[in-house]
Design a protein around this motif. Structure first.
Motif, PDB file in Angstrom:
ATOM      1  N   ALA A  52      33.255  36.905  40.543  1.00 21.93           N
ATOM      2  CA  ALA A  52      34.443  37.535  39.473  1.00 21.93           C
ATOM      3  C   ALA A  52      33.909  38.829  38.869  1.00 21.93           C
ATOM      4  N   ALA A  53      32.625  38.781  38.772  1.00 21.46           N
ATOM      5  CA  ALA A  53      31.987  40.075  37.980  1.00 21.46           C
ATOM      6  C   ALA A  53      32.170  41.180  38.945  1.00 21.46           C
ATOM      7  N   ASP A  54      32.122  40.959  40.255  1.00 19.66           N
ATOM      8  CA  ASP A  54      32.487  42.177  40.927  1.00 19.66           C
ATOM      9  C   ASP A  54      33.775  42.844  40.752  1.00 19.66           C
ATOM     10  N   LEU A  55      34.704  42.225  40.329  1.00 20.78           N
ATOM     11  CA  LEU A  55      36.063  42.766  40.221  1.00 20.78           C
ATOM     12  C   LEU A  55      35.929  43.685  38.902  1.00 20.78           C
ATOM     13  N   LYS A  56      34.977  43.948  38.134  1.00 23.83           N
ATOM     14  CA  LYS A  56      34.651  45.091  37.292  1.00 23.83           C
ATOM     15  C   LYS A  56      34.601  46.268  37.970  1.00 23.83           C
ATOM     16  N   ALA A  57      34.042  46.413  38.992  1.00 24.35           N
ATOM     17  CA  ALA A  57      33.969  47.700  39.733  1.00 24.35           C
ATOM     18  C   ALA A  57      35.391  48.343  40.169  1.00 24.35           C
ATOM     19  N   ILE A  58      36.271  47.449  40.211  1.00 23.24           N
ATOM     20  CA  ILE A  58      37.673  47.950  40.736  1.00 23.24           C
ATOM     21  C   ILE A  58      38.664  47.940  39.534  1.00 23.24           C
ATOM     22  N   GLY A  59      38.330  47.885  38.333  1.00 27.00           N
ATOM     23  CA  GLY A  59      39.204  47.939  36.952  1.00 27.00           C
ATOM     24  C   GLY A  59      39.397  46.659  36.379  1.00 27.00           C
ATOM     25  N   TYR A  60      38.836  45.389  36.703  1.00 26.95           N
ATOM     26  CA  TYR A  60      39.334  44.376  36.084  1.00 26.95           C
ATOM     27  C   TYR A  60      37.788  43.659  35.468  1.00 26.95           C
ATOM     28  N   SER A  61      37.738  43.253  34.148  1.00 20.54           N
ATOM     29  CA  SER A  61      36.800  42.843  33.287  1.00 20.54           C
ATOM     30  C   SER A  61      37.240  41.553  32.496  1.00 20.54           C
ATOM     31  N   TYR A  62      36.786  40.500  32.725  1.00 23.33           N
ATOM     32  CA  TYR A  62      36.932  39.231  32.496  1.00 23.33           C
ATOM     33  C   TYR A  62      36.374  38.845  30.991  1.00 23.33           C
ATOM     34  N   ASP A  63      36.964  38.366  29.784  1.00 22.26           N
ATOM     35  CA  ASP A  63      36.654  38.206  28.728  1.00 22.26           C
ATOM     36  C   ASP A  63      36.592  36.709  28.500  1.00 22.26           C
ATOM     37  N   ALA A  64      35.449  36.128  28.635  1.00 25.71           N
ATOM     38  CA  ALA A  64      35.174  34.613  28.541  1.00 25.71           C
ATOM     39  C   ALA A  64      35.926  33.978  27.219  1.00 25.71           C
ATOM     40  N   ALA A  65      35.654  34.741  25.920  1.00 27.39           N
ATOM     41  CA  ALA A  65      35.917  34.506  24.918  1.00 27.39           C
ATOM     42  C   ALA A  65      37.494  34.183  24.741  1.00 27.39           C
ATOM     43  N   THR A  66      38.291  35.048  25.248  1.00 31.55           N
ATOM     44  CA  THR A  66      39.772  34.798  25.293  1.00 31.55           C
ATOM     45  C   THR A  66      40.415  34.308  26.486  1.00 31.55           C
ATOM     46  N   ASP A  67      39.493  33.909  27.623  1.00 28.56           N
ATOM     47  CA  ASP A  67      39.962  33.557  28.992  1.00 28.56           C
ATOM     48  C   ASP A  67      40.874  34.552  29.660  1.00 28.56           C
ATOM     49  N   LYS A  68      40.704  35.728  29.345  1.00 32.87           N
ATOM     50  CA  LYS A  68      42.026  36.824  29.752  1.00 32.87           C
ATOM     51  C   LYS A  68      41.002  37.906  30.645  1.00 32.87           C
ATOM     52  N   TRP A  69      41.739  38.433  31.490  1.00 32.74           N
ATOM     53  CA  TRP A  69      41.431  39.640  32.459  1.00 32.74           C
ATOM     54  C   TRP A  69      41.815  40.767  31.513  1.00 32.74           C
ATOM     55  N   ASN A  70      41.057  41.923  31.311  1.00 32.00           N
ATOM     56  CA  ASN A  70      41.360  43.173  30.713  1.00 32.00           C
ATOM     57  C   ASN A  70      41.733  44.165  32.067  1.00 32.00           C
ATOM     58  N   ILE A  71      42.709  44.634  32.304  1.00 28.72           N
ATOM     59  CA  ILE A  71      43.052  45.453  33.457  1.00 28.72           C
ATOM     60  C   ILE A  71      43.120  46.964  32.728  1.00 28.72           C
ATOM     61  N   GLY A  72      42.438  47.741  33.590  1.00 28.63           N
ATOM     62  CA  GLY A  72      42.125  49.058  33.483  1.00 28.63           C
ATOM     63  C   GLY A  72      43.216  50.060  34.275  1.00 28.63           C
ATOM     64  N   ASP A  73      43.554  51.356  33.744  1.00 23.50           N
ATOM     65  CA  ASP A  73      44.370  52.247  34.539  1.00 23.50           C
ATOM     66  C   ASP A  73      44.256  52.237  35.990  1.00 23.50           C
ATOM     67  N   SER A  74      42.953  52.253  36.285  1.00 21.64           N
ATOM     68  CA  SER A  74      42.417  52.455  37.578  1.00 21.64           C
ATOM     69  C   SER A  74      42.167  51.245  38.232  1.00 21.64           C
ATOM     70  N   ALA A  75      43.082  50.102  38.132  1.00 20.80           N
ATOM     71  CA  ALA A  75      42.733  48.826  38.775  1.00 20.80           C
ATOM     72  C   ALA A  75      43.378  48.807  40.070  1.00 20.80           C
ATOM     73  N   ALA A  76      42.538  48.370  40.997  1.00 23.80           N
ATOM     74  CA  ALA A  76      43.006  48.229  42.269  1.00 23.80           C
ATOM     75  C   ALA A  76      44.042  47.182  42.395  1.00 23.80           C
ATOM     76  N   ASP A  77      44.869  47.219  43.597  1.00 22.12           N
ATOM     77  CA  ASP A  77      46.217  46.517  43.319  1.00 22.12           C
ATOM     78  C   ASP A  77      45.987  45.309  44.528  1.00 22.12           C
ATOM     79  N   TYR A  78      45.067  45.679  45.577  1.00 26.66           N
ATOM     80  CA  TYR A  78      44.648  44.601  46.550  1.00 26.66           C
ATOM     81  C   TYR A  78      43.188  44.748  46.671  1.00 26.66           C
ATOM     82  N   ILE A  79      42.750  43.509  47.236  1.00 23.03           N
ATOM     83  CA  ILE A  79      41.327  43.362  47.594  1.00 23.03           C
ATOM     84  C   ILE A  79      41.030  42.997  49.124  1.00 23.03           C
ATOM     85  N   TYR A  80      40.403  43.444  49.787  1.00 24.68           N
ATOM     86  CA  TYR A  80      40.241  43.101  51.335  1.00 24.68           C
ATOM     87  C   TYR A  80      38.905  42.202  51.278  1.00 24.68           C
ATOM     88  N   THR A  81      39.021  41.199  51.811  1.00 26.18           N
ATOM     89  CA  THR A  81      37.928  40.121  51.759  1.00 26.18           C
ATOM     90  C   THR A  81      37.449  39.874  53.089  1.00 26.18           C
TER      91      THR A  81
END
Length: 702
Positions: A369-398
């Motif tokens: 989950a921490a890897d997603l910060k590099a593509i615009g998503y950061s997880y806040d454990a206190a609120t159990d929510k994802w913060n989404i940046g303006d430059s957040a990727a739409d798809y992740i190829y796994t």
């Protein structure tokens, strides 16, 4: 010639007239020359000489120096003599705005002069004036009377000339007849070129610079087409994106504009206009030029004229009225006017939606989950929510991996088709699987594997390597598959043209499936990768092709850092690098706006404040203003005109004095530079464009 180049499928440099600049030969298939411009005060002879030497030793083959007055023009002689005294004979170019008398002095001293037809004779008052044909002709006569003396001096002294049109400094006369358009830029230069030709003077280079890459590319293409139609020949082209900015953004924007044209063989000399010390522009120029060395030896691509030629061969030779010239190429899109390819929507891709970004995690063994910060998503454990940046990727190829954590609601997964089938049929995955995870089929797998998603299926095709018959079968099936999204790339050395050829085929066949542009770089340095991604993806996006972007590389094969002037480009996280680059390419092509845009001039001897530091300061306090365009100009020459379509302008108007603009309207004059940045923020607030910055947790900053 095919519209504006030799061929849209076979790479080849466009042959232009040969121009002599001192001992340097330009055009006529000579090597693409690289150049830059000094930022020192022209009256400071030693400082200008020493900076010029740094540029020459970095590889500059021409160095431009501003000459805003007669005294500056006269001092070019001292600069030239001092350079010769130190053993440097690189041709010098005098940059002229507003002052014909300075140009006439400089033309007797240096090897080349640059004039801007928008302000050499014409005035720019941003007034709409209706001209009759007779009044317009009178204006042309006035230009001829004022411009011809310079032409005669250049002819007598063997001095070359650049007629350099800038998008933002078109005269009121041109604006009144042609508007703020690429065609207006072309006509502005053609008026001066016709006058020079009437004097039998041909030692001329032309440029069509704009900060908007789309306008810039269209203007150069139209210029080539217009010259060929009118004269039957083409003068050398100086390529550049003006006021590109600094750092990665400046390099990407320059590579999108310049690279798009060089992909089709255009360009005889280039300058990358960065808000950095001029010697740091040269490595970027060299990286651009290097891309096209030996490009002509690429594998063949199906010629767009083949269908036309076969039609011609079947027609009776006696009926000239019904014949079609095999050199007259008709495209199903207009390369001189932007229009996005019509596609249907598949999930959140295509139609009128902005292009999506795919983050490539193919090479990562385990995704957390921490890897997603590099593509615009950061997880806040206190609120159990994802913060989404303006430059957040739409798809992740796994690739062949599945994830063991819940994703942000806006992020979707692409995985290999066999992995998708196995996971889909596993009881470990819930009902949401079909809503957020989709299969990628490699070429023929799309035909052979029967199990597919009912909502969205991705099909990756190397258009160079795939068997032609198989590709045709895939296109036939995609034509009726409303779930299909094509992911096109090419292993051909001339990959952009190969992908474009297939895009054209999709348009001709009325296939409306969305297409994601895929580019994989094997370059060793960060700068080279930025250029490759920008030129290949940018060229397609500027022609209206592409509903998404997917960049890939091998991080093990590239050096991690590169020092570029005052900007330290570091790749601490390769996923962040690719994601940031993807959004920057979309921003540079204006197909998806995700951040503030800075139209920042590269500085010169006219600059009235410390441009690099000021740009960094303004960027630091405004970089959260998504979609706002801010122009930072060193002087009035690069002021309200040159910033063209900026929302707000910060322009030097005197030593330590700044004039602030809203669009092209002056709002505050002669603001003290010590408080000017704060006043700029107040101006942005007054016009309702300011928002308070957010913290990393999505909260308003105190």
């Amino acid at each position: 010639m095919q519209l504006y180049c030799n061929s849209l499928t076979a790479y080849g440099r466009l042959k232009t007239r040969e121009v002599k600049i001192g001992s340097l030969l330009l055009g006529n298939l000579h090597p693409v020359r690289v150049q830059t411009m000094t930022t020192t005060d022209t009256m400071d002879t030693i400082a200008t000489v020493e900076q010029t030497i740094r540029c020459i030793e970095a590889g500059a083959e021409l160095v431009r120096i501003t000459a805003p007055s007669k005294k500056d023009a006269e001092n070019l002689l001292h600069i030239k003599n001092e350079l010769h005294k130190r053993g440097y004979t690189t041709p010098l170019v005098a940059d002229i705005h507003f002052t014909p008398n300075a140009a006439e002095i400089a033309a007797r001293i240096v090897e080349k002069v640059r004039v801007n037809p928008g302000n050499y004779v014409d005035k720019k008052k941003f007034e709409q004036i209706e001209y009759t044909d007779a009044e317009y002709a009178e204006e042309i006569d006035r230009i001829r009377d004022r411009f011809t003396p310079l032409v005669k001096i250049c002819k007598e002294y063997g001095t070359a000339m650049r007629i350099g049109t800038n998008h933002g400094s078109l005269s009121d006369r041109i604006m009144s007849r042609y508007g703020d358009t690429p065609m207006g830029m072309v006509e502005s230069a053609m008026e001066f070129l016709r006058i020079a030709r009437n004097e039998s003077y041909h030692n001329i280079v032309l440029s069509m610079k704009a900060s908007n890459t789309l306008v810039m590319v269209q203007a150069y293409r139209l210029l080539v087409n217009t010259m060929f139609e009118e004269f039957g020949e083409i003068y050398p082209l100086h390529l550049g994106v003006t006021e590109a900015g600094d750092g990665e953004d400046g390099r990407i924007k320059s590579a999108v504009g310049i690279g798009t044209l060089m992909e089709d063989g255009l360009g005889d000399t280039i300058r990358v206009s960065l808000t950095e010390d001029p010697e740091f522009e040269i490595p970027v120029c060299k990286d651009l030029v290097k891309r096209y060395e030996n490009r002509e030896h690429h594998s063949p691509i199906a010629d767009l004229l083949q269908k036309i030629k076969s039609t011609v061969n079947r027609q009776p030779s006696t009926d000239e009225s019904s014949s079609v010239s095999p050199q007259r190429l008709t495209l199903p899109y207009n390369p001189f006017e932007y229009k996005r390819r019509i596609t249907h929507e598949v999930n959140n891709i295509g139609g009128t939606l902005v292009p999506v970004v795919v983050a490539d995690f193919m090479q990562k063994e385990k995704i957390n989950a921490a890897d997603l910060k590099a593509i615009g998503y950061s997880y806040d454990a206190a609120t159990d929510k994802w913060n989404i940046g303006d430059s957040a990727a739409d798809y992740i190829y796994t690739a062949n991996k599945t994830l063991d954590f819940h994703l942000p609601g806006t992020l979707k997964i692409i995985c290999n088709a066999k992995t998708w089938i196995e996971a889909k049929n596993s009881p470990a995955f819930g009902e949401s699987w079909g809503e957020s995870v989709f299969p990628l089929f490699e070429g023929v797998d799309y035909l052979d594997i029967p199990e597919k998603s009912s909502r969205q299926n991705f099909i990756a095709i190397d258009v160079h390597a795939i068997d032609k018959e198989i590709k045709e079968r895939i296109f036939d099936q995609v034509a009726t598959d409303v779930t299909a999204v094509l992911c096109l790339y090419s292993s051909n050395k001339h990959s952009m043209a190969d992908v474009r050829r297939n895009m054209i085929e999709l348009v001709e066949r009325n296939i409306k499936a969305p297409v994601i542009i895929c580019v994989e770089s094997h370059c060793a340095s960060v700068d080279e990768q930025l250029i490759e991604f920008s030129a290949e993806a940018g060229a397609l996006l500027l022609d209206g092709f592409g509903d998404g972007i997917w960049l890939m590389n091998d991080p093990q094969k590239m050096s991690n850092t590169r020092v570029s002037g005052r900007n330290y480009i570091a790749v601490a996280n390769n996923h962040q690098f690719l994601n940031t680059t993807s959004f920057s390419v979309l921003q540079a092509t204006r197909t998806r706006i995700s951040k503030t845009e800075y139209i920042s001039c590269p500085s010169c001897g006219r600059t009235l404040f410390e441009l690099q530091e000021t740009t960094a300061k303004i960027r630091a306090v405004t970089n959260h203003l998504k979609g706002v365009k801010i122009a930072i100009m060193g002087c009035i020459v690069n002021g309200p005109g040159e910033m063209a379509d900026a929302d707000f302008g910060y322009v030097g108007s005197g030593v330590g004095k700044i004039t602030l603009y809203k669009g092209k309207e002056v709002i505050k004059r002669n603001v003290d530079s010590n408080v000017a940045v704060d006043e700029l923020i107040n101006l942005i607030k007054d016009y309702g464009a300011w928002i308070e910055p957010l913290s990393s947790k999505g909260e308003l900053m105190p």
